[in-house]
Design a protein around this motif. Structure first.
Motif, PDB file in Angstrom:
ATOM      1  N   ASP A 158     -50.168  17.522   0.375  1.00 20.86           N
ATOM      2  CA  ASP A 158     -49.260  17.606  -0.769  1.00 20.86           C
ATOM      3  C   ASP A 158     -47.972  16.825  -0.497  1.00 20.86           C
ATOM      4  O   ASP A 158     -47.852  16.139   0.518  1.00 20.86           O
ATOM      5  CB  ASP A 158     -48.969  19.072  -1.134  1.00 20.86           C
ATOM      6  N   ASN A 167     -58.166  25.259   0.686  1.00 22.20           N
ATOM      7  CA  ASN A 167     -58.243  24.592  -0.604  1.00 22.20           C
ATOM      8  C   ASN A 167     -58.453  23.092  -0.410  1.00 22.20           C
ATOM      9  O   ASN A 167     -57.676  22.281  -0.878  1.00 22.20           O
ATOM     10  CB  ASN A 167     -56.959  24.878  -1.388  1.00 22.20           C
ATOM     11  N   ARG A 169     -60.561  19.489  -0.777  1.00 20.90           N
ATOM     12  CA  ARG A 169     -61.464  18.869  -1.749  1.00 20.90           C
ATOM     13  C   ARG A 169     -62.868  18.817  -1.146  1.00 20.90           C
ATOM     14  O   ARG A 169     -63.027  18.388  -0.010  1.00 20.90           O
ATOM     15  CB  ARG A 169     -61.008  17.442  -2.037  1.00 20.90           C
ATOM     16  N   HIS A 181     -51.205  12.043  -6.759  1.00 24.68           N
ATOM     17  CA  HIS A 181     -49.991  11.853  -7.554  1.00 24.68           C
ATOM     18  C   HIS A 181     -48.902  11.274  -6.664  1.00 24.68           C
ATOM     19  O   HIS A 181     -49.008  11.318  -5.441  1.00 24.68           O
ATOM     20  CB  HIS A 181     -49.524  13.198  -8.125  1.00 24.68           C
ATOM     21  N   GLU A 184     -47.738  12.545  -3.012  1.00 23.20           N
ATOM     22  CA  GLU A 184     -48.836  13.101  -2.227  1.00 23.20           C
ATOM     23  C   GLU A 184     -49.460  11.996  -1.375  1.00 23.20           C
ATOM     24  O   GLU A 184     -49.196  10.813  -1.599  1.00 23.20           O
ATOM     25  CB  GLU A 184     -49.893  13.699  -3.165  1.00 23.20           C
TER      26      GLU A 184
ATOM     27  N   ASP B 322     -65.088  23.577  -9.098  1.00 26.19           N
ATOM     28  CA  ASP B 322     -63.671  23.836  -9.314  1.00 26.19           C
ATOM     29  C   ASP B 322     -63.459  25.244  -9.831  1.00 26.19           C
ATOM     30  O   ASP B 322     -64.100  25.660 -10.788  1.00 26.19           O
ATOM     31  CB  ASP B 322     -63.121  22.819 -10.321  1.00 26.19           C
ATOM     32  N   SER B 324     -60.502  26.326 -10.966  1.00 26.35           N
ATOM     33  CA  SER B 324     -59.413  26.456 -11.927  1.00 26.35           C
ATOM     34  C   SER B 324     -59.866  26.265 -13.377  1.00 26.35           C
ATOM     35  O   SER B 324     -59.253  26.814 -14.283  1.00 26.35           O
ATOM     36  CB  SER B 324     -58.275  25.494 -11.585  1.00 26.35           C
ATOM     37  N   ASP B 401     -61.202  15.579 -11.667  1.00 22.21           N
ATOM     38  CA  ASP B 401     -60.352  15.957 -12.794  1.00 22.21           C
ATOM     39  C   ASP B 401     -59.219  14.946 -12.901  1.00 22.21           C
ATOM     40  O   ASP B 401     -58.517  14.690 -11.924  1.00 22.21           O
ATOM     41  CB  ASP B 401     -59.804  17.365 -12.561  1.00 22.21           C
ATOM     42  N   GLY B 403     -56.428  15.137 -14.383  1.00 21.18           N
ATOM     43  CA  GLY B 403     -55.083  15.692 -14.302  1.00 21.18           C
ATOM     44  C   GLY B 403     -54.740  16.141 -12.890  1.00 21.18           C
ATOM     45  O   GLY B 403     -53.713  15.765 -12.339  1.00 21.18           O
ATOM     46  N   THR B 404     -55.612  16.952 -12.322  1.00 25.52           N
ATOM     47  CA  THR B 404     -55.303  17.531 -11.004  1.00 25.52           C
ATOM     48  C   THR B 404     -55.769  16.662  -9.844  1.00 25.52           C
ATOM     49  O   THR B 404     -55.368  16.888  -8.711  1.00 25.52           O
ATOM     50  CB  THR B 404     -55.989  18.896 -10.845  1.00 25.52           C
ATOM     51  N   HIS B 405     -56.654  15.711 -10.124  1.00 21.42           N
ATOM     52  CA  HIS B 405     -57.251  14.862  -9.098  1.00 21.42           C
ATOM     53  C   HIS B 405     -58.168  15.627  -8.144  1.00 21.42           C
ATOM     54  O   HIS B 405     -58.545  15.121  -7.108  1.00 21.42           O
ATOM     55  CB  HIS B 405     -56.185  14.120  -8.282  1.00 21.42           C
ATOM     56  N   ARG B 406     -58.505  16.846  -8.517  1.00 22.61           N
ATOM     57  CA  ARG B 406     -59.423  17.581  -7.657  1.00 22.61           C
ATOM     58  C   ARG B 406     -60.846  17.090  -7.868  1.00 22.61           C
ATOM     59  O   ARG B 406     -61.218  16.670  -8.957  1.00 22.61           O
ATOM     60  CB  ARG B 406     -59.361  19.079  -7.996  1.00 22.61           C
TER      61      ARG B 406
END
Lengths: 307, 417
Positions: A158, A167, A169, A181, A184, B322, B324, B401, B403-406
């Motif tokens: 982050d 958490n 990926r 983003h 990051e 995911d 979320s 995603d 938006g979140t890039h996940r």
């Protein structure tokens, strides 16, 4: 470089060739997808192997990113000299992030015991932010530590450089997700699937030069906590501690105040391979004072932004 | 020496971490300092045996809860092979991590507890392994020590699993009785099960033939990166770098670039160590062509007579990863397929699959975390794809995603159209 590897007629890649092919793919993927990569280069064996792989990945073009050394100020002089020579040969740019400078200007505080491993992290994070690096290659291997065994090859961090082990990926096949983003970053570990023995076998095969510290030599040492520390300007014997000259070599060449040597007669790459293949102590267990603090020392430091 | 990658699966408390600990310990991969630390912790906790599971559960939360949360990768070698273990969690809520581990595995090791036999989790894991097209499956019937090393118990479980596996595509199945705790039949054959005449687990892992699992027939070279040194020495150099995803490339071969359809010949196959006459999957090489045609990252080289499907409409099995937000029909996602990135819209959810019963729910409107379903996608740019069963690299993709890039889903291509 070496003569071309013979292609076996059963179309089978050797272990080292398979690892090399995977690492080269990872290097290229990062450069193709992420805007501003940098490679962390300490002058140690893993980062030296990383540079060789990067060289191969982009040949005949030059390595298309700079290298960065987080300099604790407690380096073995041989390693710094090696670092500078290698960087000149490869014609890559070297950025030095200095822990000493950060101490001097007050942005970090040196711990009372004088060890600087933990305060490397804020210095690293500041340098990454200052240069706006979006991808950072590190030479960490999953066989080094239980926390590292859990990390992805593309490891999302982050805006504080933090790792969240619960958490991560999901990472499937070789479809790496490098999307981030602003602020990051992705830490990338092309040597994830290599072991210490793979590294040494590759060094032997590729005839890669290393700092002489990695090979057996006579050195004045102090025994502390069951480990042999080289006596030098960063590591002084305490009252009651005797020094002696012993035949040793280094399995890792980190911070000279924290990194211990191991007793060894291995003065060639071949002998080192033999030693590594039969040793009963892990690389970090034998040589790192800093990982002994707790079961989760590495996990805790990685959460903060360490490698 | 070659590499075997295998993934482990099994429900909680089936002894998966213990089995891996045993494999590492008995192959002398465990180092003295690691063992000392495990012994110390076991003693501090008042445990009766040295808890080998502590060798592999690396995260603080895992040690606290005594469960495996995320995939961990372990390494060991014997004189015959190097092994990469993807140690994946058994808990239902971590199915995505099992899928992650299985995606690169040559072999899946499914554990069951001999006292409990085949349970829901065993079926799920076997199904997931076959969905991910892991070519070899080993069912380890563990804790044989707790059923008096009974042949009848083993035979019953064996038979039940074989009848279940008949519904799946299992190309190669091996069933072994073991006791991870005591090391029976893990590395060495067990004297306590004289009725079993198969190999030990390690012997099987060392000898299972995986070389022919790669696709060396269909030439697939996704262009990853264009190397243009623009230096005085290499002024006009233009090389296409990538990792071969299938087949064998030879100098002089006629190749077609997709999606453009232009053809040329391979002028040279290069590496930093010199030129090669031929190269095969999964080598990383640089290809130069005789003609100047416009090729960039995301394009693919193949043989003109053997092409992947070039399509914007794709049918695929999806594993949703995911927590979320669920997969929604009509939503757009980023897609990464080989070296190509595009956008995609989920046009239809054909069905959601119950991984326990294999029942298809055709009325499903969404996929939630860990659910699997069949979807129809339309992408903004053509993908060069093969069926996943033919090539895991050109048949697999991930959804991200925007938006979140996940990474929100793993996809496996069925028929493309």
């Amino acid at each position: 470089m070496n003569p071309p590897p013979p292609v076996a007629n059963d179309y089978q890649l050797s272990q080292l060739d398979a690892l090399e092919a995977e690492s080269i793919f990872i290097f290229r993927e990062v450069v193709a997808e992420l805007e501003k990569p940098v490679l962390l280069f300490s002058g140690g064996k893993d980062s030296i192997v990383m540079l060789r792989l990067a060289e191969k990945a982009f040949w005949p073009a030059r390595i298309p990113f700079p290298v960065m050394h987080v300099d604790t100020g407690h380096n073995f002089p041989e390693v710094l000299e090696f670092r500078d020579r290698r960087v000149r040969e490869l014609k890559v740019q070297l950025i030095v992030a200095s822990v000493q400078e950060a101490i001097d200007n007050g942005s970090v505080v040196e711990p009372p015991d004088g060890t600087r491993n933990r305060i490397q992290t804020p210095v690293l994070l500041d340098a990454l932010a200052k240069h706006r690096f979006t991808a950072v290659f590190g030479g960490a291997r999953r066989d080094e530590d239980k926390a590292r065994a859990k990390e992805r090859i593309f490891s999302f961090r982050d805006e504080f450089g933090q790792w969240d082990p619960k958490n991560q990926r999901p990472e499937l096949w070789n479809a790496y997700n490098g999307q981030i983003h602003v602020g990051e970053s992705i830490r990338v570990f092309p040597l994830s699937n290599w072991t210490e023995l793979d590294i040494w076998s590759y060094i032997a095969r590729e005839e890669i030069a290393l700092p002489a510290l990695y090979f057996a030599h006579d050195r004045e040492v102090v025994e502390r906590d069951g480990m042999l520390f080289g006596a030098n300007e960063f590591f002084r014997p305490r009252d009651g501690e005797a020094t002696s000259v012993q035949r040793v070599r280094y399995r890792t060449v980190g911070d000279a105040s924290l990194t211990a040597a191991v007793p060894s007669d291995a003065d060639t790459v071949e002998k080192v391979i033999e030693e590594v293949a039969t040793t009963r102590i892990t690389e970090r267990g034998a040589t790192r004072g800093d990982d002994k603090f707790s079961e989760a020392a590495m996990e805790d430091r990685k959460r903060e932004g360490y490698f | 020496m070659d590499i075997l990658r295998f993934a482990t699966a099994g429900s909680v408390d089936d002894g998966k971490s213990t089995l891996i600990g045993r494999l590492l310990y008995d192959t002398k991969t465990v180092f003295q300092d690691q063992m000392d630390s495990v012994e110390r912790t076991s003693r501090d906790r008042g445990e009766e045996h040295v808890n080998l599971a502590l060798l592999t559960d690396g995260l603080r939360a895992e040690r606290e809860q005594g469960i495996t949360i995320d995939v961990a990768y372990r390494y060991f070698s014997t004189p015959r092979r190097k092994f990469i273990i993807a140690d994946t969690p058994g808990h239902v809520q971590y199915t995505r991590n099992m899928v992650t581990g299985a995606s690169t595995a040559d072999l899946a090791l499914v554990l069951v507890d001999a006292r409990k036999g085949i349970v829901e989790q065993s079926r799920r894991h076997a199904f997931l392994a076959t969905l991910l097209q892991v070519p070899h499956i080993v069912l380890c019937v563990n804790k044989m020590d707790l059923v008096d090393y009974s042949e009848e118990v083993f035979d019953e479980i064996h038979a039940e699993f074989v009848s279940f596996a008949a519904k799946l595509r299992v190309p190669d199945l091996t069933v072994l009785p073991v006791s991870a705790l005591h090391g029976d039949n893990v590395v060495t054959r067990s004297a306590k099960m004289p009725w079993f005449d198969g190999p030990s687990l390690l012997h099987h892992l060392e000898t299972v033939h995986v070389a022919s699992d790669r696709n060396l027939i269909d030439v697939r070279f996704p262009v990853q990166y264009v190397i243009r040194p623009q230096s005085d020495d290499w002024h006009d150099y233009r090389g296409y770098a990538g990792q071969i995803a299938g087949g064998v490339l030879r100098r002089g071969d006629e190749v077609m670039a997709l999606p453009s359809g232009f053809t040329s010949r391979i002028k040279s196959i290069e590496t930093a160590d010199g030129e090669l006459e031929e190269a095969f999957a999964p080598m990383s090489v640089t290809v130069r062509l005789e003609d100047q045609i416009d090729i960039s990252r995301g394009d693919m080289l193949c043989r003109p007579t053997n092409r992947p499907v070039v399509a914007q409409d794709v049918d695929a099995m999806i594993c949703w990863m995911d927590e979320s937000a669920p997969l929604q029909v009509g939503r757009k996602y980023a897609i990464k397929h080989t070296t190509r990135s595009a956008r995609t819209i989920i046009r239809d959810l054909s069905y959601r699959l119950d991984v326990n019963t294999l029942h298809r729910d055709e009325d499903a409107q969404e996929l939630r975390l860990n659910e699997i379903g069949r979807v129809k996608l339309r992408t903004t740019a053509p993908l060069m794809c093969d069926e996943y069963s033919r090539n895991r690299t050109t048949g697999g993709f991930v959804l991200i995603d925007e938006g979140t890039h996940r990474t929100v889903a793993a996809g496996m291509i069925g028929e493309a159209s």
